[in-house]
Design an enzyme around this catalytic site. Structure first.
Site, short mmCIF file in Angstrom:
data_model
loop_
_atom_site.label_atom_id
_atom_site.label_comp_id
_atom_site.label_asym_id
_atom_site.label_seq_id
_atom_site.Cartn_x
_atom_site.Cartn_y
_atom_site.Cartn_z
N GLY A 24 -19.25 28.81 0.43
CA GLY A 24 -20.28 28.65 -0.60
C GLY A 24 -20.06 27.48 -1.54
N LEU A 28 -25.00 24.11 2.98
CA LEU A 28 -26.01 25.18 2.99
C LEU A 28 -25.52 26.42 2.25
N ARG A 48 -11.75 27.39 1.58
CA ARG A 48 -10.33 27.02 1.44
C ARG A 48 -10.07 26.16 0.21
N TYR A 155 -28.28 26.81 18.98
CA TYR A 155 -27.57 26.79 20.27
C TYR A 155 -26.67 28.02 20.48
N LYS A 170 -20.43 31.13 17.97
CA LYS A 170 -21.70 31.53 17.34
C LYS A 170 -22.42 32.58 18.21
N GLY A 197 -31.78 24.88 13.09
CA GLY A 197 -31.56 23.57 13.70
C GLY A 197 -30.93 22.68 12.64
N PRO A 198 -31.00 21.34 12.81
CA PRO A 198 -30.29 20.46 11.88
C PRO A 198 -30.85 20.43 10.45
N ARG A 207 -19.66 15.07 11.01
CA ARG A 207 -18.90 15.43 12.21
C ARG A 207 -19.71 15.35 13.50
C1 HXC Z 1 -10.85 17.03 19.11
C2 HXC Z 1 -10.08 17.95 17.16
C3 HXC Z 1 -11.06 17.25 16.41
C4 HXC Z 1 -11.97 16.41 17.13
C5 HXC Z 1 -9.86 18.41 15.05
N1 HXC Z 1 -9.37 18.64 16.27
N2 HXC Z 1 -10.89 17.57 15.11
N3 HXC Z 1 -9.99 17.85 18.49
N4 HXC Z 1 -11.82 16.34 18.47
N5 HXC Z 1 -12.91 15.74 16.49
C6 HXC Z 1 -8.23 19.46 16.63
C7 HXC Z 1 -6.96 18.97 15.97
O1 HXC Z 1 -6.40 17.88 16.67
C8 HXC Z 1 -6.07 20.22 16.05
O2 HXC Z 1 -5.55 20.41 17.32
C9 HXC Z 1 -7.09 21.34 15.85
O3 HXC Z 1 -8.38 20.79 16.14
C10 HXC Z 1 -7.11 21.85 14.43
O4 HXC Z 1 -7.31 20.76 13.57
P1 HXC Z 1 -6.84 20.78 12.03
O5 HXC Z 1 -7.42 19.57 11.38
O6 HXC Z 1 -5.38 21.00 11.94
O7 HXC Z 1 -7.54 22.16 11.57
P2 HXC Z 1 -8.13 22.60 10.21
O8 HXC Z 1 -7.52 21.83 9.08
O9 HXC Z 1 -8.08 24.05 10.18
O10 HXC Z 1 -9.66 22.09 10.27
C11 HXC Z 1 -10.62 22.79 11.04
C12 HXC Z 1 -11.65 21.81 11.62
C13 HXC Z 1 -12.23 20.87 10.54
C14 HXC Z 1 -12.72 22.68 12.29
C15 HXC Z 1 -10.96 20.96 12.67
O11 HXC Z 1 -13.23 20.05 11.11
C16 HXC Z 1 -12.81 21.63 9.38
O12 HXC Z 1 -12.09 21.97 8.43
N6 HXC Z 1 -14.13 21.91 9.39
C17 HXC Z 1 -14.82 22.71 8.33
C18 HXC Z 1 -16.21 22.22 8.03
C19 HXC Z 1 -17.09 21.95 9.21
O13 HXC Z 1 -16.65 21.79 10.36
N7 HXC Z 1 -18.42 21.88 8.94
C20 HXC Z 1 -19.43 21.64 9.98
C21 HXC Z 1 -20.20 22.85 10.29
S1 HXC Z 1 -21.63 22.39 11.21
P3 HXC Z 1 -4.01 19.97 17.72
O14 HXC Z 1 -3.88 20.41 19.12
O15 HXC Z 1 -3.97 18.49 17.53
O16 HXC Z 1 -3.12 20.70 16.76
C22 HXC Z 1 -21.89 23.59 12.34
C23 HXC Z 1 -23.13 23.64 13.17
C24 HXC Z 1 -24.05 22.50 13.05
O17 HXC Z 1 -21.13 24.45 12.50
C25 HXC Z 1 -25.18 22.62 14.05
C26 HXC Z 1 -26.11 21.43 13.94
C27 HXC Z 1 -27.36 21.62 14.72
P1 NAP Z 2 -20.23 22.61 5.55
O1 NAP Z 2 -20.71 22.11 4.23
O2 NAP Z 2 -19.12 21.89 6.22
O3 NAP Z 2 -19.88 24.14 5.40
C1 NAP Z 2 -18.81 24.80 5.99
C2 NAP Z 2 -18.08 25.56 4.91
O4 NAP Z 2 -17.13 26.43 5.53
C3 NAP Z 2 -17.30 24.69 3.95
O5 NAP Z 2 -17.63 25.03 2.61
C4 NAP Z 2 -15.84 25.01 4.22
O6 NAP Z 2 -15.09 24.96 3.03
C5 NAP Z 2 -15.96 26.43 4.76
N1 NAP Z 2 -14.83 26.78 5.62
C6 NAP Z 2 -14.43 26.14 6.74
N2 NAP Z 2 -13.35 26.72 7.25
C7 NAP Z 2 -13.06 27.77 6.45
C8 NAP Z 2 -12.04 28.75 6.46
N3 NAP Z 2 -11.11 28.77 7.41
N4 NAP Z 2 -12.05 29.69 5.48
C9 NAP Z 2 -12.99 29.68 4.51
N5 NAP Z 2 -13.97 28.77 4.45
C10 NAP Z 2 -14.01 27.82 5.42
O7 NAP Z 2 -21.43 22.61 6.60
P2 NAP Z 2 -22.91 23.20 6.54
O8 NAP Z 2 -23.76 22.28 7.33
O9 NAP Z 2 -23.31 23.55 5.17
O10 NAP Z 2 -22.75 24.53 7.41
C11 NAP Z 2 -22.95 25.81 6.86
C12 NAP Z 2 -23.30 26.78 7.96
O11 NAP Z 2 -24.55 26.41 8.55
C13 NAP Z 2 -22.31 26.84 9.09
O12 NAP Z 2 -22.20 28.17 9.57
C14 NAP Z 2 -22.95 25.99 10.15
O13 NAP Z 2 -22.50 26.31 11.44
C15 NAP Z 2 -24.41 26.36 9.94
N6 NAP Z 2 -25.36 25.40 10.48
C16 NAP Z 2 -25.49 24.19 9.91
C17 NAP Z 2 -26.44 23.33 10.43
C18 NAP Z 2 -26.66 21.98 9.83
O14 NAP Z 2 -27.36 21.17 10.43
N7 NAP Z 2 -26.11 21.67 8.66
C19 NAP Z 2 -27.23 23.69 11.51
C20 NAP Z 2 -27.04 24.96 12.07
C21 NAP Z 2 -26.11 25.81 11.54
P3 NAP Z 2 -13.52 24.57 3.06
O15 NAP Z 2 -13.40 23.39 3.96
O16 NAP Z 2 -13.20 24.30 1.62
O17 NAP Z 2 -12.83 25.78 3.57
#
Ligand code: HXC
Ligand code: NAP
Length: 250
Positions: A24, A28, A48, A155, A170, A197-198, A207
């Site tokens: 939060g 979103l 986190r 998806y 998911k 969707g996006p 990302r």
């Molecule tokens: C390949 C990758 C990678 C990448 C990370 N890894 N990024 N591998 N390509 N781009 C690998 C790392 O090398 C590591 O593996 C493992 O993943 C864990 O990475 P860490 O960075 O140590 O993990 P952590 O700090 O826990 O971070 C988690 C994370 C990071 C998922 C990798 O991106 C994150 O914190 N994301 C949170 C927010 C987020 O993703 N928001 C987007 C949501 S959008 P090894 O083997 O090297 O140890 C969404 C849907 C959108 O969900 C839909 C749109 C239509």
């Molecule tokens: P975002 O801003 O990156 O949101 C992800 C959130 O999850 C961050 O606040 C992150 O905070 C938190 N998070 C990640 N790992 C966590 C963990 N281990 N423990 C607790 N919190 C954690 O991205 P967003 O686009 O708003 O996405 C929100 C939701 O919408 C997600 O479920 C995503 O899959 C969905 N969604 C997004 C889109 C889009 O186009 N934006 C489309 C479809 C679905 P910390 O990193 O501080 O933990």
């Protein structure tokens, strides 16, 4: 100039809700937190990083709402219990949960390391389970009704190339909401999922939308525009409200 209130909802729609929103602090989840608070809900945000959580809670309180935050890694069940305890100490018993936290990145599936697959699946699937089970336990124990939402994505149904851990997790979350909608109906706990969707957010677009991918994603949307945050958070508010009492497993 007279202020025109364009909210589709009556004031105080969610005043009997205490909502915990994972992720939060940003994107979103932050928009949903601000929306729910503006409709009278008490809102707890977890994630986190403390800074974005503090900023969201501060913004809500500045606007006259009630909010609290608790740093938490949803992959860790003990951390989830502690976050619920902390939010409840500030806001009272939680009766609504938005499973919004997620992790994602683009990667060819054959190149995924064990830890890469684990990290996304543990945030999305295990994190949603940890939070949903914790709210369920508390509500069932207290004989209170409640609501759970999961933010999945379009998806979750179709699958998607290059985001395999997210797509698989998911889809699992969707099955979890549908399964529990049946199992917990007897307790008055409703569970639904939203599959957007996006929607532009820093977390998702930084990302997933490198190079031409953003334009390609836009071309695939029939209306040729991305969603606006209000269009998603209004749906969150509706599904958490008394306007949808018979809607579950949807
Ligand atoms: C390949 C990758 C990678 C990448 C990370 N890894 N990024 N591998 N390509 N781009 C690998 C790392 O090398 C590591 O593996 C493992 O993943 C864990 O990475 P860490 O960075 O140590 O993990 P952590 O700090 O826990 O971070 C988690 C994370 C990071 C998922 C990798 O991106 C994150 O914190 N994301 C949170 C927010 C987020 O993703 N928001 C987007 C949501 S959008 P090894 O083997 O090297 O140890 C969404 C849907 C959108 O969900 C839909 C749109 C239509
Ligand atoms: P975002 O801003 O990156 O949101 C992800 C959130 O999850 C961050 O606040 C992150 O905070 C938190 N998070 C990640 N790992 C966590 C963990 N281990 N423990 C607790 N919190 C954690 O991205 P967003 O686009 O708003 O996405 C929100 C939701 O919408 C997600 O479920 C995503 O899959 C969905 N969604 C997004 C889109 C889009 O186009 N934006 C489309 C479809 C679905 P910390 O990193 O501080 O933990």
């Amino acid at each position: 100039m007279t202020h025109v209130d364009r909210s589709p909802f009556r004031a105080g729609l969610l005043e009997n809700r205490t909502v915990l929103i994972t992720g939060g602090g940003t994107g979103l989840g932050r928009s949903a937190a601000i929306k729910c608070a503006s409709l009278g809900a008490r809102v707890g945000v977890v994630g986190r990083r403390e800074d974005p959580l503090k900023a969201t809670a501060g913004e809500i309180e500045k606007a006259g709402g009630r909010a609290a935050f608790a740093p938490c890694d949803v992959r860790d069940a003990a951390s989830v219990v502690a976050a619920f305890d902390s939010i409840e100490a500030s806001l009272g018993p939680v009766n609504s949960l938005v499973n919004n936290a997620a992790g994602n990145f683009l990667c060819a599936s054959e190149d995924l390391s064990d830890n890469a697959f684990d990290s996304v699946v543990k945030i999305v699937l295990y994190g949603t389970f940890n939070c949903t089970r914790e709210l369920g336990r508390r509500l069932i124990r207290a004989k209170q009704e409640g609501h759970v939402l999961a933010i999945v994505t379009s998806y979750a149904v179709t699958g998607s190339a290059f985001v395999l851990p997210s797509a698989a997790a998911k889809a699992g979350v969707l099955a979890m909401m549908r399964s529990l909608a049946v199992e917990w109906a007897v307790y008055g706990i409703r569970l639904n999922a939203i599959a957007p969707g996006p929607f532009p957010t820093e977390g998702a677009f930084s990302r997933l939308m490198a190079g031409d991918l953003e334009k390609e994603a836009l071309d695939r949307v029939p209306s040729k525009r991305f969603g606006e945050h209000d269009e998603l958070s209004n749906l969150v508010a509706y599904l958490l409200s008394d306007a949808s009492p018979y809607q579950t497993g949807d």
